[in-house]
Design a protein around this motif. Structure first.
Motif, PDB file in Angstrom:
ATOM      1  N   MET A  69       0.839  -1.205   0.000  1.00 35.60           N
ATOM      2  CA  MET A  69       0.000   0.000   0.000  1.00 35.60           C
ATOM      3  C   MET A  69       0.873   1.254   0.000  1.00 35.60           C
ATOM      4  O   MET A  69       0.539   2.250  -0.630  1.00 35.60           O
ATOM      5  CB  MET A  69      -0.898   0.033   1.257  1.00 35.60           C
ATOM      6  CG  MET A  69      -1.799  -1.160   1.471  1.00 35.60           C
ATOM      7  SD  MET A  69      -2.911  -1.529   0.122  1.00 35.60           S
ATOM      8  CE  MET A  69      -4.089  -0.206   0.243  1.00 35.60           C
ATOM      9  N   PHE A  75      -1.943   3.822  -4.777  1.00 42.45           N
ATOM     10  CA  PHE A  75      -2.418   3.993  -3.408  1.00 42.45           C
ATOM     11  C   PHE A  75      -1.832   5.260  -2.787  1.00 42.45           C
ATOM     12  O   PHE A  75      -2.003   5.512  -1.604  1.00 42.45           O
ATOM     13  CB  PHE A  75      -2.034   2.783  -2.536  1.00 42.45           C
ATOM     14  CG  PHE A  75      -2.596   1.487  -3.050  1.00 42.45           C
ATOM     15  CD1 PHE A  75      -3.953   1.212  -2.902  1.00 42.45           C
ATOM     16  CD2 PHE A  75      -1.791   0.564  -3.681  1.00 42.45           C
ATOM     17  CE1 PHE A  75      -4.482   0.024  -3.394  1.00 42.45           C
ATOM     18  CE2 PHE A  75      -2.315  -0.621  -4.168  1.00 42.45           C
ATOM     19  CZ  PHE A  75      -3.663  -0.893  -4.029  1.00 42.45           C
ATOM     20  N   TYR A 121      -5.269  -2.835  -7.339  1.00 40.95           N
ATOM     21  CA  TYR A 121      -6.261  -3.010  -6.285  1.00 40.95           C
ATOM     22  C   TYR A 121      -6.610  -4.491  -6.152  1.00 40.95           C
ATOM     23  O   TYR A 121      -6.781  -4.997  -5.039  1.00 40.95           O
ATOM     24  CB  TYR A 121      -7.488  -2.114  -6.531  1.00 40.95           C
ATOM     25  CG  TYR A 121      -7.240  -0.707  -6.011  1.00 40.95           C
ATOM     26  CD1 TYR A 121      -6.349   0.141  -6.661  1.00 40.95           C
ATOM     27  CD2 TYR A 121      -7.820  -0.252  -4.838  1.00 40.95           C
ATOM     28  CE1 TYR A 121      -6.061   1.409  -6.175  1.00 40.95           C
ATOM     29  CE2 TYR A 121      -7.542   1.020  -4.336  1.00 40.95           C
ATOM     30  CZ  TYR A 121      -6.649   1.843  -5.006  1.00 40.95           C
ATOM     31  OH  TYR A 121      -6.354   3.086  -4.503  1.00 40.95           O
ATOM     32  N   TYR A 122      -6.664  -5.195  -7.277  1.00 44.03           N
ATOM     33  CA  TYR A 122      -6.911  -6.635  -7.173  1.00 44.03           C
ATOM     34  C   TYR A 122      -5.700  -7.380  -6.630  1.00 44.03           C
ATOM     35  O   TYR A 122      -5.826  -8.401  -5.973  1.00 44.03           O
ATOM     36  CB  TYR A 122      -7.349  -7.206  -8.526  1.00 44.03           C
ATOM     37  CG  TYR A 122      -8.838  -7.073  -8.752  1.00 44.03           C
ATOM     38  CD1 TYR A 122      -9.737  -7.736  -7.910  1.00 44.03           C
ATOM     39  CD2 TYR A 122      -9.354  -6.280  -9.767  1.00 44.03           C
ATOM     40  CE1 TYR A 122     -11.105  -7.603  -8.092  1.00 44.03           C
ATOM     41  CE2 TYR A 122     -10.728  -6.146  -9.949  1.00 44.03           C
ATOM     42  CZ  TYR A 122     -11.597  -6.813  -9.111  1.00 44.03           C
ATOM     43  OH  TYR A 122     -12.946  -6.697  -9.273  1.00 44.03           O
ATOM     44  N   VAL A 124      -3.774  -6.315  -4.312  1.00 40.70           N
ATOM     45  CA  VAL A 124      -3.863  -6.201  -2.849  1.00 40.70           C
ATOM     46  C   VAL A 124      -4.977  -7.099  -2.316  1.00 40.70           C
ATOM     47  O   VAL A 124      -4.836  -7.728  -1.266  1.00 40.70           O
ATOM     48  CB  VAL A 124      -4.042  -4.733  -2.436  1.00 40.70           C
ATOM     49  CG1 VAL A 124      -4.381  -4.627  -0.957  1.00 40.70           C
ATOM     50  CG2 VAL A 124      -2.765  -3.966  -2.737  1.00 40.70           C
ATOM     51  N   ILE A 125      -6.077  -7.169  -3.060  1.00 39.30           N
ATOM     52  CA  ILE A 125      -7.165  -8.052  -2.626  1.00 39.30           C
ATOM     53  C   ILE A 125      -6.657  -9.494  -2.515  1.00 39.30           C
ATOM     54  O   ILE A 125      -6.977 -10.211  -1.570  1.00 39.30           O
ATOM     55  CB  ILE A 125      -8.373  -7.937  -3.592  1.00 39.30           C
ATOM     56  CG1 ILE A 125      -9.051  -6.581  -3.382  1.00 39.30           C
ATOM     57  CG2 ILE A 125      -9.351  -9.086  -3.379  1.00 39.30           C
ATOM     58  CD1 ILE A 125     -10.160  -6.264  -4.373  1.00 39.30           C
ATOM     59  N   ARG A 157      -9.264  -5.342   2.192  1.00 40.42           N
ATOM     60  CA  ARG A 157     -10.025  -5.941   1.097  1.00 40.42           C
ATOM     61  C   ARG A 157     -11.238  -5.059   0.776  1.00 40.42           C
ATOM     62  O   ARG A 157     -11.529  -4.776  -0.385  1.00 40.42           O
ATOM     63  CB  ARG A 157     -10.462  -7.355   1.484  1.00 40.42           C
ATOM     64  CG  ARG A 157     -11.220  -8.075   0.394  1.00 40.42           C
ATOM     65  CD  ARG A 157     -11.343  -9.546   0.685  1.00 40.42           C
ATOM     66  NE  ARG A 157     -12.328  -9.804   1.746  1.00 40.42           N
ATOM     67  CZ  ARG A 157     -12.617 -11.036   2.199  1.00 40.42           C
ATOM     68  NH1 ARG A 157     -11.970 -12.090   1.707  1.00 40.42           N
ATOM     69  NH2 ARG A 157     -13.509 -11.210   3.141  1.00 40.42           N
ATOM     70  N   CYS A 160     -10.113  -1.828  -0.979  1.00 40.86           N
ATOM     71  CA  CYS A 160      -9.832  -1.987  -2.406  1.00 40.86           C
ATOM     72  C   CYS A 160     -11.119  -2.162  -3.207  1.00 40.86           C
ATOM     73  O   CYS A 160     -11.277  -1.579  -4.275  1.00 40.86           O
ATOM     74  CB  CYS A 160      -8.903  -3.178  -2.643  1.00 40.86           C
ATOM     75  SG  CYS A 160      -7.241  -2.877  -2.033  1.00 40.86           S
ATOM     76  N   TYR A 163     -12.827   1.211  -3.918  1.00 32.11           N
ATOM     77  CA  TYR A 163     -12.344   2.022  -5.044  1.00 32.11           C
ATOM     78  C   TYR A 163     -12.675   1.373  -6.373  1.00 32.11           C
ATOM     79  O   TYR A 163     -12.993   2.048  -7.352  1.00 32.11           O
ATOM     80  CB  TYR A 163     -10.851   2.339  -4.886  1.00 32.11           C
ATOM     81  CG  TYR A 163     -10.673   3.422  -3.855  1.00 32.11           C
ATOM     82  CD1 TYR A 163     -10.894   4.752  -4.203  1.00 32.11           C
ATOM     83  CD2 TYR A 163     -10.402   3.129  -2.524  1.00 32.11           C
ATOM     84  CE1 TYR A 163     -10.817   5.752  -3.248  1.00 32.11           C
ATOM     85  CE2 TYR A 163     -10.318   4.115  -1.571  1.00 32.11           C
ATOM     86  CZ  TYR A 163     -10.532   5.432  -1.938  1.00 32.11           C
ATOM     87  OH  TYR A 163     -10.484   6.436  -1.015  1.00 32.11           O
TER      88      TYR A 163
END
Lengths: 475, 1099
Positions: A69, A75, A121-122, A124-125, A157, A160, A163
């Motif tokens: 992040m 981010f 973002y995915y 990080v998910i 989760r 993310c 957004y």
């Protein structure tokens, strides 16, 4: 014949020994250790079993998550500028292939900045899901530590997904790591994504402590109130006014932990670990916040901004507004954002959630519930801190919403895409049934505006690899 | 053993008589009471002759005293042996010593009718093992043992022995009066068909006897070309191998592929041939590649665009002058013995070895220049300014001094030729190669050293230096049973370059942009940067390569050899990239001065025990081989440091003074074991069958998937040896051969992708180091397999003055091992997997024609021509619609197809129009391929691999002159022209005049020439079919002229040879392609025209 010389005769025994040894060794090798020989040999990586063996090892997984992040630019300021370009906040000083697409709201599915949002973002998910799944499965981690880790992972989760769903509309809701489940997952409805976000944030709230003890009082890891603050926003976006109000109130009730900076200290709002901060990414090893160098470096050299705040925004501030004086740098040719002031050094982290937004959330939630005076008192907290007189316009829901819009626009400008999301989520003032506030505002501002532009296109690469992904309308 | 001694007279047979006089040399000796051996060694040293004798014999010899000056060898020997119980004779360069009285014994024995015949076969470098000995009348045959000895029964006085061995001319020996023993000296065959070709695991064959498809390029051919990477020297000289130079920089990337792309993965590495140097696997990808080092890492990864790190560049570290030959193994028969890893073909590199005989010193040095002779016509300043103004007008915006300094503040009259400034310099090359070699008795050696220097055409002139050494030792024991050879190659290369892409700069810098202001400071008002600023950056790559190989061989029984090779290869690169503050635009918001440095290391240890058995079975020769391979490659990056933000450029070399530092370390090993066997049966040189089988295990696969079985069968019929063809005066050679087999591949992009691995983050968080998932693991992938089929007809006419080989092949790759693209919603962009529902087919024709056009005493002219006509096709792909490939591949088309939407003209408003192929009413700019369903409008417009390629080499020699020239041609392929690499016309970048004219002619100027981004231009250029164009070309790749000084001139200089030469590389290109070069593409620095002058002397 071919009879050669002396010393070689003794050497033959030597050769013979070597040769036979080689043969014996290799035979021995094949019969005994062939299987073992082919076992993977790596030293600098570890398997997930090792990472989640015990609490000490698993610390690295959560540190890895936050480190991601703190380092990846989407981010750390990219959202501010992309959404700023797409809305009525920012312009780039010269023609730029990608930025022009944002500014004209004519994004192409191939736009790499859009893809950067989707991909990271995915990414990080996935990390969050890996922490959740592996902590749950771990035999060696303590329950308390598992709860903590899973709570933080669920928070991020949801963060993310928030957004993603706001930029792209219906997106695949990903709550597992297995590619068999995720690879061809189609788009879920917006409601499904929000439902999961609420569940994650509620879960995170109950799992996480109400202070910052685990990060040594630094506000750099999500706690209960970070989850509550994001949940308040989620409720607001889903028009669950009473819950939004309740959540914001719960956050603001921690007066010992959270308070607005005073008007005199308005320049402290974006400093590390100030009282207004609910969550920030720790940028210590990297120096200043990325957003600082993003906006300030050009100015520092040339004396003008490459990312310029639209004059319409600059001029909309009251001349006595401290935010205009302190958070915008007025330059001779163009003005630029000045919330983050530093391009180096270690005074600023990257602020993710802050107290002011909670007042604004509560104001809006109250206004929507026709609690105009309650809304007004929250708005006044923000106005007074900005050095402005208390509001006099808020008399009904409509005027209250106008005041709230004005205050959100000025308090949260160039910050995590707030303005872009607000314009998208609010109905049009003129034709609320069919249009959004974005149509009112951006339609008047840009000749190239189309209503369908409120959603970014699903990146082409994502659709190439997953034929189940449909494209948003208008692309 | 009796027969062994019965040699006295027999050794004076035909061969001796021919050669005895011709080799006389003078000897000067003064010795008193010296042992005979001592005198022998003196003679050996002075003459290069070798003595052969049995040790016991000399124990019976008397000591000698001798004092001669400039006496012939014969004279000296006469006096030496006068009072000895010994006698001698000379066979070529060999002096054989025997007992005197044996003569009578022979006569006694000879009285009995000869039932047995024994003998020894000797070649240029000593005894020949594995030579074929056949009794002509009966067809009974045997092969020689490790000492070259053989024994055959059933031969009569009137019989004739036929003796043949690979690489030597066949010889017939009548047994009359031979008394049961023959000494046969074979001569190297002058016929191209009989040149020795190296095969897998040190095996050899000839073009005549080969059952597989092998192309060969000799060291002599390589030596004619002043190149620094051996791959460049192979261009146009082999069939089936495509080689392409990515740039003209020192050590620039060279991509190579054997028989097409087998893999879906588009990176060159996935189809990389296996490279073997002297039997040891050699890195065929940059050692910074994740498949070697484990993870993506440090500097190497950031700067792969710069030489010499790219693909093909590990071979830059090998000195072309050390190479004896390069063999390209192509079909299943030739490659299957390498099993897995051979799926993409094999490139065998054999280095030079010492030869028996007088010590020879060879010095070769050349020096020369190189320049860029490919230019593109760009706009002059007035034209450029006019275009800019037009663009602003079309965009409806008014330029300002901030947005368009080129129109307001820059000189509007002066035109700067940026191509000349950046690429117009002359590069220099120097190359020195020294080899010393020789050998006597059973020992031979070679030692060589080399130095190479080459700089660039950039103004800053940095470049590359290489130096290396090579040795090779070979020893065969007295009994002939043991053979040991050791070779080692050490090379160091040091390359320094700036990091900018100057090819692009040369195109794009506006013609009125000045890099410096009046005060001499860099100017920064061009949005494209400043080329001279990048000159202040530095990228350096220091590499060290060690390749060594130890071979031990022992003959256990006649015909049965045991052999072990132990090979070790180590390659290291130290890379550093410096970006000081002075190289950057001070306004660059994110710039931090940086020093990125890393060390990468790859080590391979390879042990291969083998057993080989040769014997006669019925009327043929059986050759059986079995062995195993144990290999381990360790890829490491002991450190990779990224240091940023130095307070001053003066501190940039000391990472301790950096503002932020991150470290990375990787370690990743790859293990490989295999068991293999090969069986070859040759029936009277008429029918040859070759079969091989192999079981391989690789640590690149998860448990359960580690082992794969591979094999092949090849057969050849030499019909010219059949009675019906034997007497043809026209057809001198005819062979039909074919092969079928299965080979594999374990080429994965990242090792251990079957494990759920975590890797460290660059920075810790709140003081805690972080770990994040590194890959999307997949435990299920295994061997990729390629089935190969080949048929070939080889013909020789007019005493083999005309040789034609025509081969057809078909390779089908299934179970594709690929990085399978997935939507990033999985957290990753891809994972490693097999595609078991798709098959890629490579087929092709390869024709090679070699002719000796004129062959007189003074004049010789030879021509070799080759053409490869490959085809690449996605044969099937079930369920493709559900995968990420649906938008980039089409069944029935090549993997390297270009798909685009056809441009159909303009609408009334001047906007470009495209064809709505799927007739859904809209143009699906980001849709897929129309043929794969109605999801898009893209259609197949062409392919980016050559439909045919090859070369033509002519060698003409007249007396002492020799002239060589090689054309390379590549045709039937499409590439994007410079439109795809330049900026949209009207932006602050220069453009080629032709592009402007073309667009104007099409009426596209209104829509495209804009100061802001034009979506129309984007679609036209990146989605439409218009920028694709034919990139066929013919290149005069090489021309070499040399003059050998006559012996008369050399004698007083004590030289054995002296050659002066002029060599030129890349003389011209004929092509319609719009861009610098059809091979390296539109904007890369093109392959340079290079000319060198050199001299080679031999002592």
């Amino acid at each position: 014949m071919y009879i050669l010389k002396k010393s070689t005769m003794q050497l033959t025994t030597f050769y013979k020994t070597i040769l036979y040894s080689c043969f014996i060794l290799s035979t021995a090798f094949f019969t005994t250790s062939c299987k073992k020989f082919l076992e993977p040999d790596y030293k600098t990586q570890v398997t997930k079993d090792v990472v989640f063996t015990n609490d000490a090892n698993a610390q690295a997984a959560i540190a890895g998550l936050y480190s991601t992040m703190a380092t990846i630019t989407v981010f750390n300021g990219e959202i501010t500028r992309m959404a700023g370009f797409a809305s009525d906040e920012l312009n780039y000083y010269t023609s730029n292939v990608s930025f022009d697409q944002f500014q004209n709201n004519q994004l192409l599915a191939s736009n790499s900045n859009v893809q950067g949002i989707w991909d990271n973002y995915y990414k990080v998910i996935y990390q969050c899901n890996a922490i959740i799944e592996n902590s749950e499965a771990s035999a060696g981690m303590t329950d308390a530590f598992k709860t903590q880790l899973i709570g933080e992972a669920r928070f991020l989760r949801a963060f993310c997904h928030f957004y993603l769903v706001n930029f792209f509309g219906p997106v695949p809701l990903i709550t597992a790591t297995a590619k068999e489940i995720t690879a061809n997952a189609p788009r879920n409805t917006v409601e499904e994504v929000y439902t999961q976000m609420k569940a994650d944030l509620t879960g995170a709230m109950s799992a996480l402590p109400g202070d910052y003890a685990i990060s040594g009082s630094k506000r750099i890891r999500a706690n209960k109130w970070a989850a509550a603050a994001l949940l308040a926003r989620v409720y607001l976006y889903t028009k669950d006014w009473s819950n939004a109000e309740a959540m914001a109130t719960a956050v603001l009730a921690n007066t010992g932990l959270y308070s607005l900076q005073t008007a005199a200290d308005i320049n402290n709002v974006f400093l590390k670990n100030n009282s207004e901060s609910i969550l920030e990414w720790d940028r210590t090893p990297l120096g200043a916040a990325y957003e600082g160098s993003l906006f300030q470096s050009w100015f520092n050299y040339f004396g003008y901004f490459d990312h310029t705040i639209l004059p319409t925004l600059v001029n909309s501030f009251d001349s006595t507004d401290l935010r205009k004086a302190n958070w915008i740098k007025i330059a001779s040719t163009a003005s630029g954002p000045y919330k983050y002031k530093s391009t180096s050094g270690n005074t600023e982290n990257y602020l993710v959630l802050r107290v002011a937004e909670q007042y604004l959330i509560r104001a809006e939630a109250r206004a929507q519930q026709n609690n105009i005076s309650g809304a007004k008192s929250d708005i006044n907290v923000i106005r007074n801190r900005a050095g402005l007189a208390s509001d006099t316009t808020m008399v009904n829901k409509t005027t209250a919403m106008a005041a709230i819009e004005n205050e959100r626009r000025h308090e949260l400008f160039c910050e995590w895409g707030h303005r872009w999301f607000d314009l998208k989520r609010w109905p049009s003032l003129t034709s609320p049934a069919t249009k959004t506030r974005a149509d009112d505002v951006l339609g008047a501002l840009k000749t190239t505006w189309k209503s369908t532009a409120i959603l970014f296109p699903v990146p082409q690469t994502a659709r190439d690899a997953n034929p189940e992904l449909t494209q948003n309308e208008g692309y | 053993m009796i027969a062994m001694k019965l040699t006295t007279i027999l050794l004076l047979a035909a061969c001796l008589q021919v050669s005895a006089h011709g080799f006389s040399q003078v000897v000067t000796i003064s010795e008193k009471n010296a042992p005979l051996e001592k005198v022998f060694s003196i003679i050996e040293r002075q003459t290069g002759y070798t003595f052969y004798y049995k040790i016991e014999l000399l124990q019976r010899a008397n000591k000698v005293s001798i004092n001669v000056k400039n006496a012939t060898v014969e004279k000296v020997l006469e006096s030496l042996f006068k009072d000895q119980p010994l006698t001698w004779n000379i066979v070529e360069k060999n002096i054989v010593v025997k007992e005197k009285e044996v003569r009578q014994k022979i006569e006694e024995t000879a009285i009995a009718p000869t039932a047995d015949i024994r003998g020894v076969v000797i070649g240029e470098n000593g005894s020949i093992s594995g030579a074929n000995v056949v009794i002509k009348r009966t067809g009974k045959a045997t092969v020689t043992n490790g000492k070259g000895e053989f024994a055959l029964s059933g031969a009569g006085e009137d019989d004739i022995l036929v003796i043949s061995s690979i690489g030597y001319a066949k010889q017939e020996v009548p047994l009359k009066d031979k008394k049961g023993f023959v000494y046969v000296q074979l001569k190297l065959s002058p016929d191209k068909l009989d040149e020795v070709t190296i095969l897998a695991y040190g095996g050899t064959t000839t073009r005549r006897l080969s059952t597989g498809s092998v192309s060969r390029v000799t060291g002599e051919e390589i030596a004619k070309q002043p190149v620094s990477n051996v791959l460049q020297a192979l261009v146009g000289r082999t069939t089936g191998m495509s080689i392409s130079q990515a740039s003209g920089l020192a050590g620039g990337e060279v991509t190579f592929q054997i028989r097409g792309q087998n893999s879906f993965n588009n990176d060159a590495y996935s189809s990389a041939p296996l490279v073997i140097v002297d039997g040891v696997p050699y890195p065929n990808v940059p050692i910074t590649h994740p498949s070697v080092s484990g993870t993506t890492n440090g500097v190497g990864n950031n700067v792969t665009g710069f030489s010499p790190i790219g693909y093909g560049n590990t071979l830059y570290n090998l000195n072309p002058g050390d190479i004896e030959s390069v063999e390209i193994l192509k079909d299943a028969d030739a490659t299957a013995i390498y099993g897995s890893r051979a799926g993409n073909g094999v490139m065998l590199i054999t280095t030079k070895k010492g030869k028996q005989g007088k010590t020879k010193v060879d010095i070769n040095a050349y020096t020369g220049v190189a320049l860029d002779n490919r230019r593109v016509d760009l706009l002059t300043t007035p034209e450029y300014i006019a275009l800019r103004r037009e663009a602003f007008k079309n965009s409806g915006t008014t330029p300002t001094a901030t947005s368009a300094p080129d129109l307001f503040t820059w000189d509007s009259t002066k035109t700067i030729d940026w191509q000349d400034k950046l690429l117009g310099n002359t590069a220099h090359t120097t190359d020195i190669n020294m080899i010393m070699s020789g050998g006597a008795g059973g020992t031979s050696f070679l030692i060589s050293g080399n130095y190479h220097h080459e700089n660039t055409i950039y103004p800053d002139r940095r470049g590359s230096q290489k130096a290396g050494a090579h040795f090779s030792l070979n020893h065969t024991s007295g009994s002939g049973k043991f053979n040991i050879s050791l070779s080692g190659i050490v090379n160091m290369a040091n390359t320094k370059m700036p990091t900018g892409s100057y090819g692009s700069f040369a195109y794009q810098a506006p013609p009125n942009f000045e890099a410096f202001d009046a005060a001499g400071n860099l100017k920064w008002d061009w949005s494209g940067g400043n080329p001279y600023a990048s000159m202040r950056t530095s990228y350096s790559n220091k590499s060290f390569t060690l390749t060594s190989n130890l071979l031990l061989r022992y003959t256990i029984l006649p015909g049965l050899d045991a052999k072990t090779t132990i090979g070790y290869t180590r390659m290291e690169t130290d890379q550093q990239q410096l970006s000081p503050k002075i190289a950057a635009n001070p306004s660059n918001s994110f710039f931090q001065s940086s020093n990125l440095l890393s060390t990468n290391r790859s080590q391979t240890l390879n042990v291969e025990p083998q057993l080989q058995y040769i014997r006669s079975v019925a009327l043929g020769t059986l050759n059986v081989m079995a062995g195993a391979t144990i290999m381990k490659t360790i890829g490491e990056m002991p450190f990779g440091v990224s240091a940023y933000n130095f307070s001053s450029d003066a501190y940039i070399n000391n990472i301790a003074l950096a503002g932020t530092i991150s470290n990375n370390t990787t370690y990743n090993a790859y293990q490989y074991v295999s068991f293999f066997s090969r069986l070859n049966y040759n029936w009277q040189n008429r029918y040859i069958v070759n079969g091989s089988f192999r079981r391989d295990g690789s640590s690149r696969f998860g448990p359960g998937n580690r082992y794969g079985n591979f094999g092949a069968i090849g057969a050849a019929w030499l019909f010219s040896n059949e009675s019906f063809a034997k007497n043809s005066s026209f057809l001198s050679f005819g062979k039909l051969r074919g092969s079928i087999g299965w080979v594999g591949s374990d080429n994965v992009t990242k090792n251990y992708s079957f494990l759920p691995l975590y890797a460290s983050t660059t920075y810790p968080y709140n003081g805690t180091p972080g770990l994040i998932p590194d890959i999307l693991e997949n435990p299920d992938y295994g061997w990729e397999s390629t089935s190969k089929l080949e048929g070939a007809l080889e013909l020789g006419f007019v005493k083999n003055r005309i040789l034609i080989t025509t081969a057809w092949y078909r390779n089908r790759t299934g179970n594709q091992l690929i990085t399978y693209p997935v939507s990033t919603q999985t957290g990753f962009a891809s994972y490693t997997a097999n595609l078991n529902n798709a098959v890629v087919q490579n087929t092709g024709w390869e024709i090679e024609l070699n002719t000796i056009n004129i062959n007189n005493k003074n004049f010789r002219w030879t021509t070799s021509f080759n053409i490869t006509i490959p085809d690449n096709k996605l044969l099937k792909f079930d369920g493709m619609e559900k995968t990420g490939f649906a938008n980039s591949l089409q069944v029935g088309k090549s993997l390297m197809s270009n798909f685009a939407i056809p441009f159909i003209g303009l609408d009334s408003a001047g906007k470009p129009q495209f064809q709505d192929v799927n007739k859904n009413g809209t143009i699906d700019y980001f849709g897929g391929i129309a043929a794969n369903g109605n999801k898009g409008d893209k259609v197949y417009v062409g392919k980016s691999f050559a439909g045919y390629y090859g070369g033509l080499t002519n060698t003409v020699s007249y007396k002492n002159f020799q002239l060589d020239f090689t054309f390379q041609y590549t045709g039937d392929l499409q590439k994007k022209n410079y439109l795809a690499s330049i900026s949209q016309p009207g932006q602050m970048y220069n453009v080629p005049r032709k592009a402007i004219d073309d667009l104007k002619a099409k009426g596209l100027d209104k829509a495209f020439f804009k100061s802001s981004f034009s979506t129309d231009y984007f679609f036209y250029n990146f989605i439409g079919d218009a920028p694709y164009m034919n990139a066929s070309f013919i290149r005069l790749t090489n021309a070499a002229l040399s003059w050998n000084f006559s012996e008369k001139l050399l004698k007083p200089l004590h030289m054995a040879g002296l050659r002066a030469y002029l060599q030129a590389q890349n003389l011209f290109v004929i092509s319609n392609y719009d861009g610098f070069d059809p091979e390296s593409g539109a904007v890369a620095v093109p392959p340079l025209f290079r000319i060198v002058a050199g001299i080679q002397c031999t002592f």
